[in-house]
Design a protein around this motif. Sequence first.
Motif, PDB file in Angstrom:
ATOM      1  N   GLU A 131      63.482  34.557  61.034  1.00  0.00           N
ATOM      2  CA  GLU A 131      63.145  35.397  59.861  1.00  0.00           C
ATOM      3  C   GLU A 131      64.366  35.603  58.969  1.00  0.00           C
ATOM      4  N   CYS A 168      52.589  33.564  56.148  1.00  0.00           N
ATOM      5  CA  CYS A 168      53.844  34.218  55.780  1.00  0.00           C
ATOM      6  C   CYS A 168      54.906  33.191  55.338  1.00  0.00           C
ATOM      7  N   TYR A 198      58.142  33.400  55.399  1.00  0.00           N
ATOM      8  CA  TYR A 198      59.243  33.196  56.351  1.00  0.00           C
ATOM      9  C   TYR A 198      58.855  32.061  57.299  1.00  0.00           C
ATOM     10  N   ILE A 236      55.671  43.461  64.971  1.00  0.00           N
ATOM     11  CA  ILE A 236      55.776  43.374  63.511  1.00  0.00           C
ATOM     12  C   ILE A 236      54.529  42.745  62.890  1.00  0.00           C
ATOM     13  N   CYS A 237      53.924  41.803  63.578  1.00  0.00           N
ATOM     14  CA  CYS A 237      52.713  41.171  63.043  1.00  0.00           C
ATOM     15  C   CYS A 237      52.150  40.190  64.066  1.00  0.00           C
ATOM     16  N   THR A 270      51.321  37.143  63.007  1.00  0.00           N
ATOM     17  CA  THR A 270      51.740  35.821  62.528  1.00  0.00           C
ATOM     18  C   THR A 270      52.744  35.179  63.471  1.00  0.00           C
ATOM     19  N   VAL A 271      53.674  36.008  63.981  1.00  0.00           N
ATOM     20  CA  VAL A 271      54.745  35.437  64.812  1.00  0.00           C
ATOM     21  C   VAL A 271      54.186  34.738  66.056  1.00  0.00           C
ATOM     22  N   TRP A 282      53.115  31.287  64.819  1.00  0.00           N
ATOM     23  CA  TRP A 282      54.335  30.603  64.355  1.00  0.00           C
ATOM     24  C   TRP A 282      55.135  30.098  65.571  1.00  0.00           C
ATOM     25  N   ILE A 310      59.595  44.551  52.241  1.00  0.00           N
ATOM     26  CA  ILE A 310      60.739  43.639  52.321  1.00  0.00           C
ATOM     27  C   ILE A 310      61.272  43.348  50.917  1.00  0.00           C
ATOM     28  N   ILE A 365      56.124  49.240  61.131  1.00  0.00           N
ATOM     29  CA  ILE A 365      54.832  48.638  60.766  1.00  0.00           C
ATOM     30  C   ILE A 365      53.903  48.456  61.964  1.00  0.00           C
ATOM     31  N   SER A 400      53.089  37.788  51.434  1.00  0.00           N
ATOM     32  CA  SER A 400      53.335  37.200  52.752  1.00  0.00           C
ATOM     33  C   SER A 400      53.061  38.162  53.885  1.00  0.00           C
ATOM     34  N   CYS A 401      53.514  39.400  53.720  1.00  0.00           N
ATOM     35  CA  CYS A 401      53.512  40.311  54.860  1.00  0.00           C
ATOM     36  C   CYS A 401      52.308  41.245  54.804  1.00  0.00           C
ATOM     37  N   PRO A 439      50.660  42.944  57.261  1.00  0.00           N
ATOM     38  CA  PRO A 439      50.705  44.252  57.933  1.00  0.00           C
ATOM     39  C   PRO A 439      51.537  45.284  57.184  1.00  0.00           C
ATOM     40  N   MET A 458      58.373  37.762  49.268  1.00  0.00           N
ATOM     41  CA  MET A 458      59.809  37.833  49.587  1.00  0.00           C
ATOM     42  C   MET A 458      60.518  36.478  49.478  1.00  0.00           C
TER      43      MET A 458
HETATM   44  S1  SF4 Z   1      54.115  38.519  58.320  1.00  0.00           S
HETATM   45 FE1  SF4 Z   1      55.604  40.139  57.826  1.00  0.00          FE
HETATM   46  S2  SF4 Z   1      56.317  40.912  59.774  1.00  0.00           S
HETATM   47 FE2  SF4 Z   1      55.336  38.936  60.160  1.00  0.00          FE
HETATM   48  S3  SF4 Z   1      57.005  37.443  60.133  1.00  0.00           S
HETATM   49 FE3  SF4 Z   1      56.118  37.522  58.079  1.00  0.00          FE
HETATM   50  S4  SF4 Z   1      57.355  39.034  56.993  1.00  0.00           S
HETATM   51 FE4  SF4 Z   1      57.765  39.315  59.170  1.00  0.00          FE
END
Ligand code: SF4
Length: 405
Positions: free
Chosen positions: A58, A87, A89, A120-121, A123-124, A127, A267, A318, A348-349, A351, A378
């Motif tokens: 990130e 997202c 990132y 945090i979400c 998505t990770v 990913w 962000i 979050i 992107s984010c 949440p 972001m």
């Molecule tokens: S969706 Fe938000 S919290 Fe999740 S990786 Fe992307 S920027 Fe970070």
Amino acid sequence: MAERKYRKLKTATHLNRLMNWYYATRGPVSRLKPLAWVTSGAPVEILEAMGVATVYPENYGALCSAQRVATDLCQVAEAAGYAVDVCSYARAHVGAVLDRRRAPLGGLPKPDLLVACNNICGTVLKWYQALAQHYRVPLFLLDAPYIHGARLEPHAVQYVAAQLEEFIAWVTRYTGRQLNQKKFTQVLARSNEAVTLWREIRELCTARPSPLNAPDLFVAMAPIVVLRGTRAAVSYYRKLKEEVEERVAQGVGAVPDERYRLLWDNIAIWYRLYRLFGYFVEYGACFVVDTYTNAWSLNVDLGDPVEGLARTYASVFINQSIQARAEVMADMVHRFQVDGMVLHSNRSCKPYSLGQYELRRIVGERTGVPGLIIEADMCDTRVYAEEPIKTRIQAFMETLMGSGR
Ligand code: SF4
């Protein structure tokens, strides 16, 4: 208009050196072994104590954005089938993995382990699963339940703590490293010291004029994210705190002739960091507080370190309900004497951005402070429309001026 009208920090040189060293030791052919790629909300203190080096995709995504190459890298990921709604990132980082020639610093060194926490979400999770398939390396997923109510329930703490015990055993299985209790205590103490310094630095912005503006905080937050638990982070934040205290003692503000005090939510827009905040500086507006850099302000209870870590990492901003977030923001508005809020609706984010209209309403009703919502992203410059954003900022600032604040 000059891109930076506010005062530069003297400790910026220290920070540059530190971050250059950080990435130099994490070049494409890293000698740091074993190396884990981790999410920003992962319990890094355990890895640090077990002698596992870490790097943060990130943070790398933010670097790509600041260097204005993130959009190109996102397009590399999109061409490989990643949806434009993922997202940025993740897309920028995956793009860097797929095409190293376009990646700043030649990309990140290949990981030995992957660690993702969904505090945090969600998505990770996907990913990091994609990364695990790509590199064929082990992945640990830490599940931190969302806090729907007013507080973190004891059973949720136990649930996360049990996974942390599993995590320690998992790291040992794949690296042969044991968790040495003495080293663990030392790392946690350093992590707490850096977090405490960071919180105190941010609290110094309750002063009038505020010694720091949001871009200062966004840039200075890097070590609290990527070097928590290290001596280097503590040493940097000690120096930064001294400089900020000096500014407060001398009545030096980050923004010359501060007239308005603002709160930022979400962000940073990394590729427009100085230019965007420069528009506010023209009105004498300083962002004295924000919800993003506040996320790394929680200490770990050292009484029971594993349970303490579980509590801290499950409680990130979050991972909490809109009501809890509204309370945090209303408290910020009062304590930092804020005149207005700017909420970045970050495509992107999800949440972070879902519920911002509700947040603006609740905090506005409780505090009487107006809020502006700007839509952007972001990393992905294709979502940023300069002129409409400028016009909205102008209208918002004129409303503040007209309200006699
Ligand atoms: S969706 Fe938000 S919290 Fe999740 S990786 Fe992307 S920027 Fe970070």
